[in-house]
Scaffold this active site. Sequence first.
Site, PDB file in Angstrom:
ATOM      1  N   HIS A  49       0.989  -1.053   0.143  1.00 22.00           N
ATOM      2  CA  HIS A  49      -0.119   0.114   0.128  1.00 22.00           C
ATOM      3  C   HIS A  49       0.794   1.202   0.039  1.00 22.00           C
ATOM      4  CE1 HIS A  49      -3.770   2.322   0.512  1.00 22.00           C
ATOM      5  NE2 HIS A  49      -3.006   3.000   1.648  1.00 22.00           N
ATOM      6  N   HIS A  61      -3.544   9.189   1.539  1.00 22.53           N
ATOM      7  CA  HIS A  61      -3.568   7.897   0.686  1.00 22.53           C
ATOM      8  C   HIS A  61      -4.799   7.729  -0.021  1.00 22.53           C
ATOM      9  CE1 HIS A  61      -5.019   5.076   3.951  1.00 22.53           C
ATOM     10  NE2 HIS A  61      -5.033   6.270   4.444  1.00 22.53           N
ATOM     11  N   CYS A 139      -3.456   2.846  -5.348  1.00 21.74           N
ATOM     12  CA  CYS A 139      -2.682   3.932  -4.432  1.00 21.74           C
ATOM     13  C   CYS A 139      -1.322   4.334  -4.844  1.00 21.74           C
ATOM     14  CB  CYS A 139      -2.793   3.363  -3.013  1.00 21.74           C
ATOM     15  SG  CYS A 139      -1.856   1.718  -2.994  1.00 21.74           S
TER      16      CYS A 139
END
Length: 193
Positions: A49, A61, A139
């Site tokens: 991530h 994010h 992301c």
Amino acid sequence: MSTKACQQIKSTLRRLKRVENTQKSLFFHLLQKIKVGDLIEIFRGPYQHWAIYVGDGYVIHLAPPSEVACAGASSVMSVLHDVACVKKQKLSVVVGDDDYRVNNLLDEKYEPQDIDLIVKEAHRLIGRVMPYNIVSYNCEHFVTELRYGKPTSRQVRRAAYIGAIGAVCSVFGVLAAAAVLLSDSGKEKKNKY
């Protein structure tokens, strides 16, 4: 409760407090090395991530609904979502117990944008629901677009590369198996006569 038991409990609590303070100190020390605009890569088991550091212990994010700290493989369910929300959260909350590192992966290839522009744009996007696709805009694409002005995901390219190699190996495997079968059937024909 005996005096000895109370002393053991107090001793244990003091040790736990020292461990907690050490962990906070270590986390704070790590934050000192992180600069505003840095990309943070968070290891979630089979994938990573990504977030961008905006200062004071916070990151921004792109998070699909299933993206949570310590989710590991269950967070891979994010592939089922087609939207995600831009969030500002404490780095410690986003990371949880997962490992992470600063990874400004494309600094050698692209010039990072001005830090003030990165932070301003990231803050402008907070709360926005954005299209999300594990392959075309995830992301990592989000944070690289903020830092470099170019959305890219090495994670996706790496997976595609590995998939292509797997496909090529499969084709060669099938051809090799066919060659073996054909050569064996030719030997059987020779042995019949």
